[in-house]
Design an enzyme around this catalytic site. Structure first.
Site, PDB file in Angstrom:
ATOM      1  N   CYS A 201      29.800  63.287  16.152  1.00  0.00           N
ATOM      2  CA  CYS A 201      31.089  63.457  16.818  1.00  0.00           C
ATOM      3  C   CYS A 201      31.947  62.221  16.577  1.00  0.00           C
ATOM      4  O   CYS A 201      31.606  61.123  17.041  1.00  0.00           O
ATOM      5  CB  CYS A 201      30.900  63.675  18.317  1.00  0.00           C
ATOM      6  SG  CYS A 201      32.456  63.842  19.222  1.00  0.00           S
TER       7      CYS A 201
ATOM      8  N   LEU B 139      37.757  40.755  45.551  1.00  0.00           N
ATOM      9  CA  LEU B 139      37.197  41.477  46.688  1.00  0.00           C
ATOM     10  C   LEU B 139      37.064  42.951  46.361  1.00  0.00           C
ATOM     11  O   LEU B 139      37.863  43.514  45.611  1.00  0.00           O
ATOM     12  CB  LEU B 139      38.097  41.327  47.928  1.00  0.00           C
ATOM     13  CG  LEU B 139      38.244  39.935  48.518  1.00  0.00           C
ATOM     14  CD1 LEU B 139      39.256  39.972  49.657  1.00  0.00           C
ATOM     15  CD2 LEU B 139      36.903  39.425  49.022  1.00  0.00           C
TER      16      LEU B 139
ATOM     17  N   ARG C 241      43.528  30.817  39.696  1.00  0.00           N
ATOM     18  CA  ARG C 241      42.280  31.570  39.612  1.00  0.00           C
ATOM     19  C   ARG C 241      41.835  31.759  38.157  1.00  0.00           C
ATOM     20  O   ARG C 241      40.661  31.644  37.834  1.00  0.00           O
ATOM     21  CB  ARG C 241      42.440  32.950  40.258  1.00  0.00           C
ATOM     22  CG  ARG C 241      41.167  33.794  40.196  1.00  0.00           C
ATOM     23  CD  ARG C 241      41.463  35.269  40.441  1.00  0.00           C
ATOM     24  NE  ARG C 241      42.018  35.490  41.757  1.00  0.00           N
ATOM     25  CZ  ARG C 241      41.299  35.663  42.864  1.00  0.00           C
ATOM     26  NH1 ARG C 241      39.981  35.627  42.785  1.00  0.00           N
ATOM     27  NH2 ARG C 241      41.888  35.869  44.022  1.00  0.00           N
TER      28      ARG C 241
ATOM     29  N   CYS D  75      33.495  70.855  21.975  1.00  0.00           N
ATOM     30  CA  CYS D  75      34.141  69.548  21.843  1.00  0.00           C
ATOM     31  C   CYS D  75      35.425  69.675  21.033  1.00  0.00           C
ATOM     32  O   CYS D  75      35.415  70.222  19.926  1.00  0.00           O
ATOM     33  CB  CYS D  75      33.186  68.572  21.164  1.00  0.00           C
ATOM     34  SG  CYS D  75      33.921  66.959  20.813  1.00  0.00           S
TER      35      CYS D  75
ATOM     36  N   GLU E 208      42.532  39.377  58.480  1.00  0.00           N
ATOM     37  CA  GLU E 208      43.726  38.592  58.165  1.00  0.00           C
ATOM     38  C   GLU E 208      44.560  39.348  57.138  1.00  0.00           C
ATOM     39  O   GLU E 208      44.011  40.114  56.328  1.00  0.00           O
ATOM     40  CB  GLU E 208      43.326  37.229  57.602  1.00  0.00           C
ATOM     41  CG  GLU E 208      42.530  37.317  56.313  1.00  0.00           C
ATOM     42  CD  GLU E 208      41.955  35.984  55.880  1.00  0.00           C
ATOM     43  OE1 GLU E 208      42.686  35.243  55.215  1.00  0.00           O
ATOM     44  OE2 GLU E 208      40.778  35.706  56.200  1.00  0.00           O
TER      45      GLU E 208
ATOM     46  N   ASP F 126      60.831  45.527  36.781  1.00  0.00           N
ATOM     47  CA  ASP F 126      59.463  45.995  36.581  1.00  0.00           C
ATOM     48  C   ASP F 126      59.448  47.444  36.124  1.00  0.00           C
ATOM     49  O   ASP F 126      58.673  47.825  35.247  1.00  0.00           O
ATOM     50  CB  ASP F 126      58.665  45.870  37.884  1.00  0.00           C
ATOM     51  CG  ASP F 126      58.344  44.421  38.209  1.00  0.00           C
ATOM     52  OD1 ASP F 126      58.609  43.557  37.360  1.00  0.00           O
ATOM     53  OD2 ASP F 126      57.830  44.168  39.311  1.00  0.00           O
ATOM     54  N   ALA F 127      60.308  48.266  36.727  1.00  0.00           N
ATOM     55  CA  ALA F 127      60.329  49.686  36.377  1.00  0.00           C
ATOM     56  C   ALA F 127      60.751  49.879  34.930  1.00  0.00           C
ATOM     57  O   ALA F 127      60.169  50.689  34.201  1.00  0.00           O
ATOM     58  CB  ALA F 127      61.279  50.443  37.311  1.00  0.00           C
TER      59      ALA F 127
ATOM     60  N   LYS G 215      46.378  40.345  53.802  1.00  0.00           N
ATOM     61  CA  LYS G 215      46.116  40.047  52.392  1.00  0.00           C
ATOM     62  C   LYS G 215      47.459  39.721  51.733  1.00  0.00           C
ATOM     63  O   LYS G 215      48.268  40.604  51.485  1.00  0.00           O
ATOM     64  CB  LYS G 215      45.447  41.227  51.696  1.00  0.00           C
ATOM     65  CG  LYS G 215      45.060  40.942  50.251  1.00  0.00           C
ATOM     66  CD  LYS G 215      44.325  42.129  49.647  1.00  0.00           C
ATOM     67  CE  LYS G 215      43.922  41.833  48.216  1.00  0.00           C
ATOM     68  NZ  LYS G 215      45.076  41.600  47.327  1.00  0.00           N
TER      69      LYS G 215
ATOM     70  N   CYS H 170      29.712  66.666  25.191  1.00  0.00           N
ATOM     71  CA  CYS H 170      29.538  67.102  23.808  1.00  0.00           C
ATOM     72  C   CYS H 170      28.130  66.731  23.349  1.00  0.00           C
ATOM     73  O   CYS H 170      27.680  65.600  23.551  1.00  0.00           O
ATOM     74  CB  CYS H 170      30.578  66.427  22.923  1.00  0.00           C
ATOM     75  SG  CYS H 170      30.258  66.540  21.152  1.00  0.00           S
TER      76      CYS H 170
END
Length: 707
Positions: A453, A93, A149, A429, A126, A43-44, A128, A447
């Site tokens: 812009c 949630l 889901r 800006c 409970e 993952d890293a 998670k 701005c």
């Protein structure tokens, strides 16, 4: 190698080659992880590549690829899975991160229900589970469907795979005729390690972590592979159901256990915030010994009748919240502070950091909120971080809470460089040079350039084509930037006149642009044509009017019905006085700030001209009213006044709107019914003068069938 060169030192040619390499590597990683269930990197490492890709794109925006990994989430859904619509949405949630958040959750519920601070109010708590949500549908006691889901409304049909999980019963004895059981698929630490050992022994690739292993295993096209994976399931709730399981949350969980489902043994009944926090601390201390991953504790109102009264917001239930474990922390060096200009002109400071891993994610950027936050000042006038300001070169503490944007929490003054100077927030800006002003009471500097812009124009266009707005397939953020830069699109109306303005050669020009082909060009124009018909609420949200969000846009649309009626009403309300202004303010949820912003945007000549140019090319669908067949108050405008004794004002309004009534805050000639409780004053008198029907709370409840 380009990957060894800092982004700041890359040449344009090196950057282009690096983006191509990163796109290929990340696409391979996505396919391996999401489709093949066999990650090819940690993952890293994955996050580091993605972060580098974003950094290069930020420095060389013109080089952003059509297949940019920064615009891709996961991989394409497996073709072998059919989509299935949930009978009841699978909602997310809301989050709590502190004891104060939990106390406010309790107080908010009490206010809504009209309960005193000392009235008994029971909750369940409970763990998670950090896994994959799954909905199981049983009919006449037999499992007929299992679905992930997905986006909450539509998920993937994984029935064959779910049947292989030993914790999921095939049949139920004594269950309601229709029962949708909601829960979490997960993998225990022990099973995860054993699985990876078997993978290694077989010369196969190992999994990154238990959650990814569980999610990938459940989504295997071959159910035999899923069957060989040690998946488990905790049941914690339900969706559609033909008969109640119990009258309490705890009772319903016990009933699910009696039916044969595995429920979490750490689920407890708690009598208030103090008991919830005590249970939270107990679970937090036991976290490392549970044998499976959790990332917080979920609190729910125990009484199911109260859950029904509390109902839902647009995406979350009012009666539940997830108390997440403390944010992950790390220290790193602040290398620069950049200013980004948003669609409303807000100047947002962004911290550019030396890369640091926080909670398994490589963080290079963090929000700095506003100029007061940088200076160590609180919005209330006090101090934060004991008054310590933030300077370029500082050693700063970074944290991530849940999935929110990384933030800077603190500064280590002992490591501050001698030459570190206080940060001076810009008063002009950075994109257009216009003055950036901070209005009294506003924490943000903005701005004033408006339509001149470029940053605001581009951000407005990005918002216009975003998923909750027009959602035009093939016209995302990077395409908007490119088309704006080349002068093809400068305002929303230009999207729908693009082909007419460039004539027959438009398709040829587009397909010859980098990243486009004949098919993608044709698909874009077809997608634009499809979006000429748009619901009123989505159009209003797409305009990006300050303070008017998605939920408010839907609410306003339902109150006015058609775009024509709405624009006429806004024209009549331009002086912010009179019946139409009062009608707008009378919409529950619309305050003076939102109403002012809405009327100004709809009546300012240049803004309105741009909106009218857009609408001239659209078919705006009238707002869909809720299904109120048989409702005696559908379409009626009602006002509540005085003290209600059977329900709180918030509950009364919510129930009236669910029945198709329009709830206003003041009495006018448009009012159909005034519900007057004890203490009714001027509104009752005005209703009598106007001939409006006045009834008491008991009569109202009898009318709607809730007596």
């Amino acid at each position: 190698m380009p990957g060894d060169i800092s982004v700041e030192r890359l040449t344009e040619a090196q950057a282009k080659a690096e983006l191509a390499r990163l796109a290929e590597a990340l696409a391979e990683a996505d396919a391996a992880y999401h489709t093949d269930d066999a990650p090819v990197m940690s993952d890293a490492a994955y996050d580091a590549l993605k972060a580098r890709n974003r950094a290069i794109e930020a420095r060389f925006p013109a080089l952003k690829r059509a297949d940019s990994p920064s615009e891709r989430v996961g991989a394409a859904p497996a073709e072998g899975f059919a989509k299935t619509r949930h009978a009841q949405r699978m909602l997310s949630l809301g989050n709590a991160f502190s004891a104060e958040d939990v106390a406010e959750f309790d107080a908010r519920i009490r206010r809504y229900l009209g309960l005193s601070d000392d009235a008994p109010l029971a909750y369940t708590s409970e763990p998670k589970i950090d896994g994959l949500s799954l909905s199981l549908r049983y009919e006449h006691g037999r499992l007929v469907q299992a679905a992930t889901r997905g986006d909450g409304e539509v998920g993937e049909n994984v029935t064959a795979n779910a049947r292989t999980i030993k914790d999921i019963p095939e049949t139920l004895a004594g269950a309601p005729v229709i029962l949708e059981v909601r829960g979490e698929v997960y993998m225990s630490h022990e099973d995860f390690e054993a699985l990876n050992a078997r993978q290694a022994a077989a010369g196969a690739k190992s999994f990154a972590n238990p959650r990814n292993g569980a999610a990938g295993s459940l989504r295997q096209l071959d159910a035999k592979i899923t069957a060989a994976r040690p998946l488990r399931f905790f049941a914690y709730g339900w969706g559609e159901i033909s008969a109640p399981l119990s009258d309490t949350q705890m009772g319903a969980i016990d009933r699910l256990a009696a039916l044969g489902f595995v429920t979490n043994p750490l689920t407890r009944l708690c009598d208030g915030p103090d008991a919830l926090l005590a249970q939270y601390r107990e679970i937090e201390q036991a976290r490392a010994t549970l044998g499976y991953d959790i990332d917080g504790v979920v609190y729910k109102i125990n009484d199911l009748d109260l859950q029904a009264r509390l109902g839902f917001r647009s995406t979350t239930p009012r009666w539940a919240i997830a108390h997440k474990f403390p944010a992950e922390l790390a220290w790193t060096r602040l290398e620069a502070i950049d200013i980004q200009v948003g669609r409303t002109g807000a100047l947002s400071p962004v911290a550019r950091l030396a890369p640091v891993t926080v909670g398994g994610v490589v963080v290079r950027n963090a929000t700095l909120h506003n100029e007061d936050y940088i200076a160590g000042r609180a919005a209330t006038g006090g101090t934060i971080r004991e008054g310590r300001d933030i300077r370029v070169g500082d050693w700063v503490q970074v944290y991530r809470a849940g999935d929110v944007i990384p933030k800077i929490a603190d500064v280590d003054l002992a490591k501050r460089p001698d030459d570190a100077a206080p940060y001076v927030f810009p008063t002009t800006c950075p994109d257009c040079g216009s003055e950036a002003v901070r209005e009294p009471g506003d924490a943000v500097r903005r701005c004033v350039g408006g339509l001149i812009c470029p940053a605001q124009a581009v951000e407005r266009l990005k918002h216009f084509v975003s998923r909750a707005a027009f959602d035009i397939e093939g016209l995302g953020a990077k395409q908007v930037e490119a088309f704006y830069r080349d002068g093809w699109i400068t305002e929303p109306a230009d999207i729908f006149t693009l082909r007419d303005r460039y004539g027959p050669g438009c398709l040829t020009q587009l397909k010859n642009r980098e990243g486009w082909g004949e098919k993608s060009a044709k698909n874009l124009f077809e997608a634009i044509e499809e979006k000429r018909k748009i619901p009123f609420g989505r159009l209003l949200f797409a305009l990006g009017i300050r303070h008017v969000g998605e939920q408010a846009s839907t609410l306003i649309a339902r109150n006015y019905g058609t775009w024509g009626d709405f624009t006429e009403a806004m024209d009549s309300a331009r002086d912010m006085d009179g019946p139409e202004w009062e009608r707008l303010l009378g919409i529950d949820g619309v305050g003076a700030v939102m109403a002012t912003s809405l009327v100004q945007a709809m009546t300012e000549p240049h803004e309105r001209a741009g909106i009218d140019r857009l609408v001239a090319h659209l078919e705006v669908e009238a707002a869909a009213a809720p299904d109120t067949s048989g409702s005696p108050v559908a379409g009626k405008t009602v006002v509540f006044t005085g003290t209600l004794e059977r329900m709180t004002r918030a509950e009364a309004k919510a129930r009236a709107e669910a029945l198709g009534a329009k709830v206003a805050g003041s009495v006018s000639a448009r009012t159909d019914i005034l519900i007057a409780g004890p203490g009714a004053g001027s509104k009752a008198k005005k209703a009598a003068d106007l001939g409006v029907e006045v009834i008491d709370e008991a009569a109202w409840l009898a009318l709607i069938g809730a007596a």
